[in-house]
Design a protein around this motif. Structure first.
Motif, PDB file in Angstrom:
ATOM      1  N   ALA A 158      36.048  55.236  45.027  1.00 51.14           N
ATOM      2  CA  ALA A 158      34.692  55.587  44.597  1.00 51.14           C
ATOM      3  C   ALA A 158      34.363  54.964  43.248  1.00 51.14           C
ATOM      4  CB  ALA A 158      34.527  57.101  44.538  1.00 51.14           C
ATOM      5  N   VAL A 159      35.324  54.954  42.336  1.00 53.43           N
ATOM      6  CA  VAL A 159      35.097  54.337  41.023  1.00 53.43           C
ATOM      7  C   VAL A 159      34.891  52.827  41.168  1.00 53.43           C
ATOM      8  CG1 VAL A 159      36.175  53.824  38.787  1.00 53.43           C
ATOM      9  CG2 VAL A 159      36.309  56.130  39.734  1.00 53.43           C
ATOM     10  N   ILE A 160      35.657  52.211  42.060  1.00 50.80           N
ATOM     11  CA  ILE A 160      35.560  50.760  42.250  1.00 50.80           C
ATOM     12  C   ILE A 160      34.224  50.367  42.894  1.00 50.80           C
ATOM     13  CG2 ILE A 160      36.524  48.790  43.523  1.00 50.80           C
ATOM     14  CD1 ILE A 160      39.286  50.180  43.195  1.00 50.80           C
ATOM     15  N   PHE A 161      33.805  51.111  43.917  1.00 47.97           N
ATOM     16  CA  PHE A 161      32.692  50.651  44.744  1.00 47.97           C
ATOM     17  C   PHE A 161      31.384  51.416  44.580  1.00 47.97           C
ATOM     18  CE2 PHE A 161      36.446  49.088  47.090  1.00 47.97           C
ATOM     19  CZ  PHE A 161      36.112  47.736  47.083  1.00 47.97           C
ATOM     20  N   THR A 162      31.347  52.424  43.705  1.00 43.09           N
ATOM     21  CA  THR A 162      30.098  53.145  43.464  1.00 43.09           C
ATOM     22  C   THR A 162      29.870  53.251  41.963  1.00 43.09           C
ATOM     23  OG1 THR A 162      31.021  55.393  43.361  1.00 43.09           O
ATOM     24  CG2 THR A 162      30.536  54.519  45.559  1.00 43.09           C
ATOM     25  N   THR A 163      28.906  54.048  41.578  1.00 42.34           N
ATOM     26  CA  THR A 163      28.609  54.219  40.157  1.00 42.34           C
ATOM     27  C   THR A 163      29.233  55.491  39.586  1.00 42.34           C
ATOM     28  OG1 THR A 163      26.534  55.343  40.664  1.00 42.34           O
ATOM     29  CG2 THR A 163      26.451  52.948  40.359  1.00 42.34           C
ATOM     30  N   ILE A 164      30.093  56.159  40.343  1.00 43.66           N
ATOM     31  CA  ILE A 164      30.731  57.388  39.874  1.00 43.66           C
ATOM     32  C   ILE A 164      31.698  57.065  38.726  1.00 43.66           C
ATOM     33  CG2 ILE A 164      32.652  57.316  41.517  1.00 43.66           C
ATOM     34  CD1 ILE A 164      32.335  60.343  41.843  1.00 43.66           C
ATOM     35  N   SER A 165      31.747  57.941  37.743  1.00 41.63           N
ATOM     36  CA  SER A 165      32.661  57.731  36.616  1.00 41.63           C
ATOM     37  C   SER A 165      34.066  58.196  37.005  1.00 41.63           C
ATOM     38  CB  SER A 165      32.194  58.520  35.394  1.00 41.63           C
ATOM     39  OG  SER A 165      32.435  59.903  35.580  1.00 41.63           O
ATOM     40  N   PRO A 166      35.097  57.695  36.323  1.00 44.11           N
ATOM     41  CA  PRO A 166      36.454  58.173  36.598  1.00 44.11           C
ATOM     42  C   PRO A 166      36.585  59.690  36.460  1.00 44.11           C
ATOM     43  CG  PRO A 166      36.571  56.162  35.322  1.00 44.11           C
ATOM     44  CD  PRO A 166      35.118  56.563  35.374  1.00 44.11           C
ATOM     45  N   LYS A 167      35.947  60.262  35.435  1.00 44.59           N
ATOM     46  CA  LYS A 167      36.014  61.708  35.241  1.00 44.59           C
ATOM     47  C   LYS A 167      35.406  62.444  36.431  1.00 44.59           C
ATOM     48  CE  LYS A 167      34.712  65.460  32.197  1.00 44.59           C
ATOM     49  NZ  LYS A 167      33.959  65.905  31.069  1.00 44.59           N
ATOM     50  N   GLU A 168      34.258  61.987  36.897  1.00 44.16           N
ATOM     51  CA  GLU A 168      33.612  62.611  38.051  1.00 44.16           C
ATOM     52  C   GLU A 168      34.465  62.466  39.311  1.00 44.16           C
ATOM     53  OE1 GLU A 168      28.870  62.035  37.150  1.00 44.16           O
ATOM     54  OE2 GLU A 168      30.062  60.255  37.671  1.00 44.16           O
ATOM     55  N   ALA A 169      35.095  61.309  39.471  1.00 48.36           N
ATOM     56  CA  ALA A 169      35.937  61.075  40.645  1.00 48.36           C
ATOM     57  C   ALA A 169      37.128  62.015  40.652  1.00 48.36           C
ATOM     58  CB  ALA A 169      36.405  59.630  40.672  1.00 48.36           C
ATOM     59  N   ILE A 170      37.746  62.201  39.500  1.00 42.92           N
ATOM     60  CA  ILE A 170      38.887  63.125  39.405  1.00 42.92           C
ATOM     61  C   ILE A 170      38.440  64.546  39.737  1.00 42.92           C
ATOM     62  CG2 ILE A 170      40.529  64.206  37.823  1.00 42.92           C
ATOM     63  CD1 ILE A 170      40.724  61.444  36.435  1.00 42.92           C
ATOM     64  N   GLU A 171      37.328  64.972  39.165  1.00 44.76           N
ATOM     65  CA  GLU A 171      36.812  66.322  39.437  1.00 44.76           C
ATOM     66  C   GLU A 171      36.533  66.506  40.927  1.00 44.76           C
ATOM     67  OE1 GLU A 171      33.471  66.599  36.817  1.00 44.76           O
ATOM     68  OE2 GLU A 171      34.726  66.990  35.071  1.00 44.76           O
ATOM     69  N   LEU A 172      35.957  65.495  41.557  1.00 45.69           N
ATOM     70  CA  LEU A 172      35.648  65.562  42.976  1.00 45.69           C
ATOM     71  C   LEU A 172      36.924  65.661  43.815  1.00 45.69           C
ATOM     72  CD1 LEU A 172      33.281  65.363  45.011  1.00 45.69           C
ATOM     73  CD2 LEU A 172      33.714  62.909  45.072  1.00 45.69           C
ATOM     74  N   VAL A 173      37.910  64.844  43.516  1.00 46.23           N
ATOM     75  CA  VAL A 173      39.162  64.828  44.273  1.00 46.23           C
ATOM     76  C   VAL A 173      39.939  66.125  44.062  1.00 46.23           C
ATOM     77  CG1 VAL A 173      41.419  63.714  44.408  1.00 46.23           C
ATOM     78  CG2 VAL A 173      39.360  62.323  44.310  1.00 46.23           C
ATOM     79  N   GLU A 174      39.952  66.649  42.850  1.00 51.52           N
ATOM     80  CA  GLU A 174      40.766  67.828  42.556  1.00 51.52           C
ATOM     81  C   GLU A 174      40.154  69.137  43.028  1.00 51.52           C
ATOM     82  OE1 GLU A 174      41.884  67.553  38.432  1.00 51.52           O
ATOM     83  OE2 GLU A 174      43.445  66.103  38.911  1.00 51.52           O
ATOM     84  N   GLN A 175      38.888  69.140  43.422  1.00 45.23           N
ATOM     85  CA  GLN A 175      38.304  70.386  43.912  1.00 45.23           C
ATOM     86  C   GLN A 175      38.573  70.592  45.400  1.00 45.23           C
ATOM     87  OE1 GLN A 175      33.838  70.379  44.622  1.00 45.23           O
ATOM     88  NE2 GLN A 175      33.984  68.973  42.913  1.00 45.23           N
ATOM     89  N   VAL A 176      39.137  69.616  46.069  1.00 42.10           N
ATOM     90  CA  VAL A 176      39.456  69.748  47.499  1.00 42.10           C
ATOM     91  C   VAL A 176      40.702  70.575  47.674  1.00 42.10           C
ATOM     92  CG1 VAL A 176      40.139  68.472  49.559  1.00 42.10           C
ATOM     93  CG2 VAL A 176      38.359  67.582  48.063  1.00 42.10           C
TER      94      VAL A 176
END
Length: 71
Positions: A53-71
């Motif tokens: 998501a960080v590589i191919f979208t505009t999501i920030s690394p912090k947002e990506a971590i938060e998204l992955v860790e809430q699963v």
């Protein structure tokens, strides 16, 4: 992150997960290797969607971590 950490090569963008294991007073065996390899596979499986998501979208690394860790 269990017993390891993510690393990134800033020259080529390669991302890896590194683990280590203490074999002092023990012999290298299949169970020890399993405890070394499995965390790598599990962490990459868990965080891969966020990395992509960080590589191919505009999501920030912090947002990506938060998204992955809430699963």
């Amino acid at each position: 992150l269990i017993i390891g950490n993510f690393e990134m090569d800033f020259e080529d963008g390669e991302v890896r997960y590194k683990t280590s294991i203490d074999v002092e007073d023990d012999r290298l065996s299949s169970p020890l290797i399993k405890r070394l390899i499995y965390p790598n596979v599990l962490m990459m499986d868990r965080y891969f969607p966020g990395i992509m998501a960080v590589i191919f979208t505009t999501i920030s690394p912090k947002e990506a971590i938060e998204l992955v860790e809430q699963v």
